[in-house]
Design a protein around this motif. Structure first.
Motif, PDB file in Angstrom:
ATOM      1  N   LEU A 178     -18.005  17.536   5.336  1.00 48.24           N
ATOM      2  CA  LEU A 178     -16.859  16.850   5.929  1.00 48.24           C
ATOM      3  C   LEU A 178     -15.708  17.833   6.135  1.00 48.24           C
ATOM      4  CD1 LEU A 178     -15.748  14.071   6.791  1.00 48.24           C
ATOM      5  CD2 LEU A 178     -14.910  13.797   4.469  1.00 48.24           C
ATOM      6  N   LEU A 179     -15.412  18.611   5.111  1.00 48.16           N
ATOM      7  CA  LEU A 179     -14.340  19.605   5.220  1.00 48.16           C
ATOM      8  C   LEU A 179     -14.739  20.729   6.179  1.00 48.16           C
ATOM      9  CD1 LEU A 179     -11.640  20.819   4.293  1.00 48.16           C
ATOM     10  CD2 LEU A 179     -12.889  21.911   2.418  1.00 48.16           C
ATOM     11  N   ASN A 236     -16.695  20.664   8.733  1.00 46.62           N
ATOM     12  CA  ASN A 236     -16.654  20.212  10.125  1.00 46.62           C
ATOM     13  C   ASN A 236     -15.233  20.102  10.658  1.00 46.62           C
ATOM     14  OD1 ASN A 236     -19.427  20.076  10.230  1.00 46.62           O
ATOM     15  ND2 ASN A 236     -19.513  17.892   9.806  1.00 46.62           N
ATOM     16  N   ALA A 237     -14.252  19.928   9.756  1.00 46.37           N
ATOM     17  CA  ALA A 237     -12.862  19.802  10.187  1.00 46.37           C
ATOM     18  C   ALA A 237     -12.190  21.159  10.400  1.00 46.37           C
ATOM     19  CB  ALA A 237     -12.079  18.991   9.154  1.00 46.37           C
ATOM     20  N   ARG A 294     -14.031  28.100   8.807  1.00 49.27           N
ATOM     21  CA  ARG A 294     -15.351  27.589   8.396  1.00 49.27           C
ATOM     22  C   ARG A 294     -16.216  28.735   7.867  1.00 49.27           C
ATOM     23  NH1 ARG A 294     -18.842  23.204   9.989  1.00 49.27           N
ATOM     24  NH2 ARG A 294     -20.984  23.871   9.765  1.00 49.27           N
ATOM     25  N   HIS A 320     -22.766  17.988  12.801  1.00 47.41           N
ATOM     26  CA  HIS A 320     -22.239  19.195  13.427  1.00 47.41           C
ATOM     27  C   HIS A 320     -23.391  19.920  14.102  1.00 47.41           C
ATOM     28  CE1 HIS A 320     -19.454  22.505  13.995  1.00 47.41           C
ATOM     29  NE2 HIS A 320     -20.437  23.319  13.649  1.00 47.41           N
TER      30      HIS A 320
END
Length: 182
Positions: free
Chosen positions: A85-86, A88-89, A95, A180
């Motif tokens: 979740l993190l 992908n943000a 990343r 993703h």
């Protein structure tokens, strides 16, 4: 480099196949144990369970072996739980940094586990430690496949870390549910 890549992929696949075979062994052991308890099959299977004491312990050893051998293959197939979740943000650069951080931690923990399993294995050999079940199997026999699986996982984590550093991508196949696409 392609020879090393093929060898590592073959190692991960072979460990996965051995893990699957361990699951088949577990199934066979459990079925033999069940059949030995049923009145109409007991004359055939009860002598087997009497000749091989500790069938439940062997099923447990096979479960530990299956688990540790499957870790590396499961990692590369995307079967381990990854909270993305993190990730992908984040933007591409952040990343990449976050994934390197995660793989550094995972790789360090993987090799740390290998070290302590190695020590545990050494103590089992040094003190002639045996299981407490009916089988009285030397514990080093049960712990050696666990050590092998832990080393293969640590190699897979190191492989993914180095790939991520040098190519910008890890070798984990993304699950469709991950959300993703790369």
């Amino acid at each position: 480099m392609s020879t090393v890549r093929r060898a590592l992929d073959a190692l991960y696949f072979a460990a996965g196949v051995l893990a699957a075979l361990c699951l088949i062994v577990i199934l066979a052991l459990i079925v033999i144990q069940m059949l030995a308890r049923w009145p109409f099959t007991a004359p055939v299977f009860f002598p087997i369970t009497e000749a091989i004491p500790g069938i439940p312990e062997y099923a447990g050893y096979a479960m530990a072996t299956a688990s540790f051998l499957a870790f590396a293959n499961a990692l590369n197939k995307g079967s381990h739980i990854r909270v993305s979740l993190l990730l992908n943000a984040l933007g591409p650069r952040a990343r990449w940094v976050m994934e390197i951080w995660c793989f550094v931690i995972a790789t360090a923990v993987g090799w740390y586990v290998c070290y302590y399993i190695y020590r545990m294995l050494g103590f089992a050999i040094q003190f002639n430690d045996v299981s407490q079940g009916q089988d009285a199997t030397p514990l080093w026999i049960a712990q050696t496949p666990m050590m092998v699986g832990a080393v293969i996982l640590a190699i897979a984590l190191t492989d993914n870390l180095l790939n991520l550093i040098f190519t910008g991508k890890h070798r984990i196949v993304r699950d469709v549910a991950d959300g993703h696409s790369e």
